[in-house]
Design a protein around this motif. Structure first.
Motif, PDB file in Angstrom:
ATOM      1  N   UNK A   6      -1.545  -9.977   2.287  1.00  0.00           N
ATOM      2  CA  UNK A   6      -0.108 -10.022   2.580  1.00  0.00           C
ATOM      3  C   UNK A   6       0.685  -9.172   1.596  1.00  0.00           C
ATOM      4  N   UNK A   7       0.226  -9.123   0.356  1.00  0.00           N
ATOM      5  CA  UNK A   7       0.885  -8.265  -0.625  1.00  0.00           C
ATOM      6  C   UNK A   7       0.736  -6.795  -0.230  1.00  0.00           C
ATOM      7  N   UNK A   8      -0.423  -6.427   0.301  1.00  0.00           N
ATOM      8  CA  UNK A   8      -0.618  -5.054   0.779  1.00  0.00           C
ATOM      9  C   UNK A   8       0.357  -4.739   1.913  1.00  0.00           C
ATOM     10  N   UNK A   9       0.583  -5.714   2.778  1.00  0.00           N
ATOM     11  CA  UNK A   9       1.530  -5.520   3.878  1.00  0.00           C
ATOM     12  C   UNK A   9       2.953  -5.376   3.335  1.00  0.00           C
TER      13      UNK A   9
ATOM     14  N   UNK B 104       5.486  -2.181   3.829  1.00  0.00           N
ATOM     15  CA  UNK B 104       6.842  -2.257   4.374  1.00  0.00           C
ATOM     16  C   UNK B 104       7.871  -1.643   3.425  1.00  0.00           C
ATOM     17  N   UNK B 105       7.609  -1.752   2.120  1.00  0.00           N
ATOM     18  CA  UNK B 105       8.542  -1.165   1.148  1.00  0.00           C
ATOM     19  C   UNK B 105       8.416   0.352   1.084  1.00  0.00           C
ATOM     20  N   UNK B 106       7.193   0.842   1.220  1.00  0.00           N
ATOM     21  CA  UNK B 106       6.937   2.271   1.006  1.00  0.00           C
ATOM     22  C   UNK B 106       6.811   3.067   2.295  1.00  0.00           C
ATOM     23  N   UNK B 107       6.578   2.351   3.398  1.00  0.00           N
ATOM     24  CA  UNK B 107       6.348   3.010   4.690  1.00  0.00           C
ATOM     25  C   UNK B 107       5.124   3.925   4.644  1.00  0.00           C
ATOM     26  N   UNK B 108       4.183   3.586   3.768  1.00  0.00           N
ATOM     27  CA  UNK B 108       2.923   4.323   3.665  1.00  0.00           C
ATOM     28  C   UNK B 108       1.793   3.421   4.152  1.00  0.00           C
ATOM     29  N   UNK B 109       0.880   3.978   4.922  1.00  0.00           N
ATOM     30  CA  UNK B 109      -0.217   3.169   5.462  1.00  0.00           C
ATOM     31  C   UNK B 109      -1.338   2.951   4.447  1.00  0.00           C
ATOM     32  N   UNK B 110      -1.267   3.618   3.315  1.00  0.00           N
ATOM     33  CA  UNK B 110      -2.342   3.504   2.322  1.00  0.00           C
ATOM     34  C   UNK B 110      -2.594   2.060   1.878  1.00  0.00           C
ATOM     35  N   UNK B 111      -1.551   1.263   1.593  1.00  0.00           N
ATOM     36  CA  UNK B 111      -1.807  -0.135   1.217  1.00  0.00           C
ATOM     37  C   UNK B 111      -2.531  -0.921   2.316  1.00  0.00           C
ATOM     38  N   UNK B 112      -2.234  -0.618   3.570  1.00  0.00           N
ATOM     39  CA  UNK B 112      -2.918  -1.293   4.676  1.00  0.00           C
ATOM     40  C   UNK B 112      -4.393  -0.905   4.709  1.00  0.00           C
ATOM     41  N   UNK B 113      -4.671   0.363   4.455  1.00  0.00           N
ATOM     42  CA  UNK B 113      -6.060   0.821   4.422  1.00  0.00           C
ATOM     43  C   UNK B 113      -6.813   0.193   3.255  1.00  0.00           C
TER      44      UNK B 113
ATOM     45  N   UNK C  63      -6.067  -2.725   2.009  1.00  0.00           N
ATOM     46  CA  UNK C  63      -6.263  -4.111   2.419  1.00  0.00           C
ATOM     47  C   UNK C  63      -7.418  -4.257   3.391  1.00  0.00           C
ATOM     48  N   UNK C  64      -7.556  -3.299   4.293  1.00  0.00           N
ATOM     49  CA  UNK C  64      -8.666  -3.317   5.246  1.00  0.00           C
ATOM     50  C   UNK C  64     -10.003  -3.266   4.518  1.00  0.00           C
ATOM     51  N   UNK C  65     -10.095  -2.384   3.541  1.00  0.00           N
ATOM     52  CA  UNK C  65     -11.339  -2.266   2.778  1.00  0.00           C
ATOM     53  C   UNK C  65     -11.625  -3.546   1.994  1.00  0.00           C
ATOM     54  N   UNK C  66     -10.592  -4.122   1.403  1.00  0.00           N
ATOM     55  CA  UNK C  66     -10.768  -5.368   0.652  1.00  0.00           C
ATOM     56  C   UNK C  66     -11.260  -6.479   1.573  1.00  0.00           C
ATOM     57  N   UNK C  67     -10.626  -6.602   2.723  1.00  0.00           N
ATOM     58  CA  UNK C  67     -10.993  -7.656   3.671  1.00  0.00           C
ATOM     59  C   UNK C  67     -12.451  -7.530   4.103  1.00  0.00           C
ATOM     60  N   UNK C  68     -12.869  -6.314   4.427  1.00  0.00           N
ATOM     61  CA  UNK C  68     -14.222  -6.099   4.942  1.00  0.00           C
ATOM     62  C   UNK C  68     -15.273  -6.019   3.837  1.00  0.00           C
ATOM     63  N   UNK C  69     -14.843  -5.983   2.590  1.00  0.00           N
ATOM     64  CA  UNK C  69     -15.792  -5.936   1.472  1.00  0.00           C
ATOM     65  C   UNK C  69     -16.260  -7.325   1.049  1.00  0.00           C
ATOM     66  N   UNK C  70     -15.661  -8.348   1.620  1.00  0.00           N
ATOM     67  CA  UNK C  70     -16.022  -9.715   1.240  1.00  0.00           C
ATOM     68  C   UNK C  70     -17.184 -10.215   2.098  1.00  0.00           C
TER      69      UNK C  70
END
Length: 210
Positions: free
Chosen positions: A53-56, A60-69, A71-78
């Motif tokens: 959620x912090x990545x999201x 939203x603050x930066x309008x950059x998709x990098x934090x979402x990417x 977050x995706x890697x973090x989620x799938x690394x578990x």
């Protein structure tokens, strides 16, 4: 014999210069991944949810998709023995879908993970983490893939790419998997191929019925 002060200063400066150069070199095999599988597997649902959620929020603050990417890697690394990935993936998947970057983000993550497993000198922890990423992608995509035996979609193409990459773990990574995950040496490509074989069996049964 007298040694000129200027020569002494030159020698000292040379030593410090060389030391600085050496300190700037990254040792082969140094761990690259901050959020490794071993750290993430200790986190519960609330902790993982807060990280994503912090990545999201950053997105939203930066309008950059990098934090979402990220977050995706973090989620799938578990490691997903407790099916937590399914409960948290949508946190980053939905906004990536909204900006039409879900598929490109998955493609980039698959490329990165395959490269980690194919490159000599990658830290065993990073190799294991990359393997976890690919295994989680296969598991998440399997339900849709099994319906795509006639006309392969995005999920099928990704799993086919993982299977075709023919990636294997190094001996050090195999040892780490056995020690920390109680898993053997079976690599993501072999797992992906088994899923594709299952899909082929479904197609054969369907063909016989028709």
């Amino acid at each position: 014999m007298k040694i000129k002060k200027s020569n002494i200063c030159l020698a000292i400066c040379t030593v410090f210069f060389l030391a600085g150069c050496v300190s700037g070199i990254r040792p082969t095999g140094e761990r690259q991944t901050e959020m490794s599988y071993s750290r993430l597997k200790l986190m519960d649902l609330d902790e993982m949810t807060e990280i994503l959620q912090e990545k999201v929020r950053v997105y939203k603050r930066t309008n950059s998709s990098e934090p979402l990417q990220e977050g995706l890697e973090i989620c799938l690394s578990r490691p997903d023995e407790d099916s937590l990935v399914e409960k948290t993936l949508s946190i980053v998947k939905n906004p990536l879908d909204d900006i039409d970057e879900w598929e490109s983000s998955i493609n980039a993550l698959v490329d990165k993970s395959i490269a980690n497993l194919k490159t000599d000198g990658v830290h065993p922890s990073d190799q294991v983490t990359s393997g976890v990423v690919l295994e989680n992608i296969i598991a998440e995509f399997k339900p849709d893939l099994m319906k795509q035996y006639e006309s392969p979609g995005f999920e099928a193409r990704i799993v086919e790419r993982i299977a075709g990459a023919d990636v294997e773990y190094s001996k050090a990574a195999i040892s780490e998997r056995k020690l920390n995950l109680m898993r053997g040496s079976v690599g993501p490509s072999h797992i992906a191929q088994r899923v594709l074989d299952q899909r082929s069996e479904v197609l054969k049964k369907k063909t016989k019925k028709n």
